[in-house]
Design an enzyme around this catalytic site. Structure first.
Site, short mmCIF file in Angstrom:
data_model
loop_
_atom_site.label_atom_id
_atom_site.label_comp_id
_atom_site.label_asym_id
_atom_site.label_seq_id
_atom_site.Cartn_x
_atom_site.Cartn_y
_atom_site.Cartn_z
CG ASP A 61 -4.50 -73.68 40.43
OD1 ASP A 61 -3.91 -72.98 41.29
OD2 ASP A 61 -5.60 -74.21 40.62
CG ASN A 88 1.01 -60.68 38.57
OD1 ASN A 88 1.21 -59.52 38.92
ND2 ASN A 88 -0.23 -61.12 38.32
CE1 TYR A 167 -1.37 -59.72 49.09
CE2 TYR A 167 -0.56 -57.83 50.33
CZ TYR A 167 -0.77 -58.47 49.13
OH TYR A 167 -0.35 -57.87 47.95
CE LYS A 171 1.96 -60.43 47.79
NZ LYS A 171 2.16 -61.10 46.49
CB THR A 202 -6.14 -54.71 40.59
OG1 THR A 202 -5.83 -54.91 41.98
CG2 THR A 202 -4.95 -54.17 39.87
N1 LIG Z 1 -3.20 -54.19 43.57
C1 LIG Z 1 -2.34 -53.74 44.47
O1 LIG Z 1 -2.48 -52.64 45.00
C2 LIG Z 1 -1.14 -54.57 44.85
C3 LIG Z 1 -0.21 -54.01 45.75
C4 LIG Z 1 0.92 -54.72 46.10
C5 LIG Z 1 1.13 -55.97 45.55
N2 LIG Z 1 0.21 -56.51 44.70
C6 LIG Z 1 0.51 -57.86 44.16
O2 LIG Z 1 0.46 -57.84 42.75
C7 LIG Z 1 0.02 -59.10 42.23
C8 LIG Z 1 -1.15 -58.90 41.28
O3 LIG Z 1 -2.20 -58.29 42.02
P1 LIG Z 1 -3.50 -57.65 41.36
O4 LIG Z 1 -3.79 -56.44 42.13
O5 LIG Z 1 -3.36 -57.58 39.89
O6 LIG Z 1 -4.59 -58.75 41.79
P2 LIG Z 1 -5.90 -59.29 41.04
O7 LIG Z 1 -6.47 -58.27 40.13
O8 LIG Z 1 -6.72 -59.87 42.13
O9 LIG Z 1 -5.31 -60.48 40.13
C9 LIG Z 1 -4.72 -61.58 40.72
C10 LIG Z 1 -4.39 -62.59 39.65
O10 LIG Z 1 -3.81 -63.75 40.31
C11 LIG Z 1 -4.52 -64.90 39.86
N3 LIG Z 1 -4.46 -65.99 40.83
C12 LIG Z 1 -4.93 -66.05 42.10
N4 LIG Z 1 -4.69 -67.27 42.62
C13 LIG Z 1 -4.06 -67.99 41.66
C14 LIG Z 1 -3.56 -69.31 41.57
N5 LIG Z 1 -3.68 -70.17 42.59
N6 LIG Z 1 -2.95 -69.70 40.43
C15 LIG Z 1 -2.83 -68.86 39.39
N7 LIG Z 1 -3.31 -67.61 39.39
C16 LIG Z 1 -3.90 -67.19 40.51
C17 LIG Z 1 -5.94 -64.41 39.61
O11 LIG Z 1 -6.65 -65.35 38.82
P3 LIG Z 1 -8.28 -65.44 38.85
O12 LIG Z 1 -8.79 -64.36 37.94
O13 LIG Z 1 -8.54 -66.82 38.35
O14 LIG Z 1 -8.69 -65.23 40.28
C18 LIG Z 1 -5.62 -63.11 38.89
O15 LIG Z 1 -5.27 -63.36 37.56
C19 LIG Z 1 -0.34 -59.94 43.48
O16 LIG Z 1 0.75 -60.80 43.79
C20 LIG Z 1 -0.52 -58.90 44.57
O17 LIG Z 1 -0.30 -59.43 45.86
C21 LIG Z 1 -0.91 -55.85 44.33
#
Ligand SMILES: NC(=O)c1ccc[n+]([C@@H]2O[C@H](COP(=O)([O-])OP(=O)(O)OC[C@H]3O[C@@H](n4cnc5c(N)ncnc54)[C@H](OP(=O)(O)O)[C@@H]3O)[C@@H](O)[C@H]2O)c1
Length: 244
Positions: A61, A88, A167, A171, A202
């Site tokens: 966590d 991530n 957010y 970043k 996602t």
């Molecule tokens: N999707 C996009 O378009 C996008 C674009 C740019 C950057 N990103 C970046 O890419 C990364 C992954 O994003 P995603 O789209 O895959 O998001 P997501 O589907 O919401 O998944 C986020 C993951 O982070 C975990 N998490 C959140 N808080 C946490 C904590 N305190 N400790 C450990 N794990 C934690 C969540 O766990 P739980 O399941 O327990 O909540 C989940 O496994 C993020 O850093 C995001 O900012 C995403």
């Protein structure tokens, strides 16, 4: 190195982290699938094992220093080193109807706790293990929304995307930290880079996002498997350098 590489991906129970774990696992990397919820982590690791990927769940966590320390201790005891750390885990809490000056301080603090301080704490805990790798790689999940250059350039693709101020700024901080750490590590075999995965379908990106999960993991996978001639301290999306 004949041994398998070992990768820890935080927040890997779903989304980009899970797909990154899958793609690295398909390349023969041993996957430590980080999840804050043990059950979700175990379920995700089991799904990868069914695909013949060498994956184990590990509780981490990013908001809990003891959980990060326990995870580092576990990796040290079991493997004695770490080759790839992918920071991530991330959250986006902003109220889209609010402007930068209106997002609550609570939102700013919680966002920074996970996206910035959690990432720094995880990196600090695992750096000693990455130093034991012949070619450590750190990938920090940033976003194009962290680009101060693009945010301040009228007409850029993100100029109007100001509805997620905490957010976006978190970043930008991830980017800045990446540059500071890359400087510190420049004479070591470790490389640290910031990744913009793209706008990916996602839970965070939403189903209206332009990229499929499979492509959304590619930048992380590439930066995690860079050769010795790869960049250090860069901000990358699908092979292209982004402006800070
Ligand atoms: N999707 C996009 O378009 C996008 C674009 C740019 C950057 N990103 C970046 O890419 C990364 C992954 O994003 P995603 O789209 O895959 O998001 P997501 O589907 O919401 O998944 C986020 C993951 O982070 C975990 N998490 C959140 N808080 C946490 C904590 N305190 N400790 C450990 N794990 C934690 C969540 O766990 P739980 O399941 O327990 O909540 C989940 O496994 C993020 O850093 C995001 O900012 C995403």
């Amino acid at each position: 190195m004949n041994e398998k590489k070992i990768a820890l991906i935080t927040g890997a129970n779903k989304g980009i982290g899970f797909e990154t774990a899958r793609q690295l696992g398909q390349q023969g990397v041993k996957i430590l699938l980080g999840a804050r919820d043990r059950e979700k982590g175990e379920r995700a690791a089991e799904e990868l094992r069914r695909e013949k990927i060498d994956a184990s769940a590990i509780v981490l966590d990013a908001n809990n220093p003891a959980s990060i320390q326990n995870a580092a201790k576990e990796v040290e005891q079991q493997y004695g080193r770490l080759d790839i750390l992918i920071n991530n885990a991330g959250i986006m809490l902003d109220d889209e109807t609010k402007k930068a000056s209106e997002q609550s301080l609570e939102t700013w603090r919680r966002t920074f706790d996970t996206n910035v301080f959690g990432l720094i704490a995880t990196t600090q805990a695992f750096l000693p293990l990455l130093r034991k790798s012949p070619a450590g790689r750190i990938v920090n999940l940033s976003s194009i929304l962290g680009s101060i250059t693009l945010h301040s350039t009228p007409g850029s693709p993100i100029y109007e995307s100001k509805n997620y101020a905490s957010y976006n700024v978190s970043k930008s901080a991830v980017n800045a930290y990446t540059v500071q750490l890359a400087y510190e590590l420049k004479d070591s075999p470790i490389k640290v880079n910031a990744a913009h995965p793209g706008w990916v379908k996602t839970d965070m990106g939403g189903q209206g996002a332009s990229m499929e999960l499979e492509d959304g993991a590619k930048t992380s996978v590439t930066l995690a498997t860079l050769g010795a001639d790869g960049p250090n301290g860069a901000y990358i999306h699908m092979g292209e350098t982004l402006p800070w």
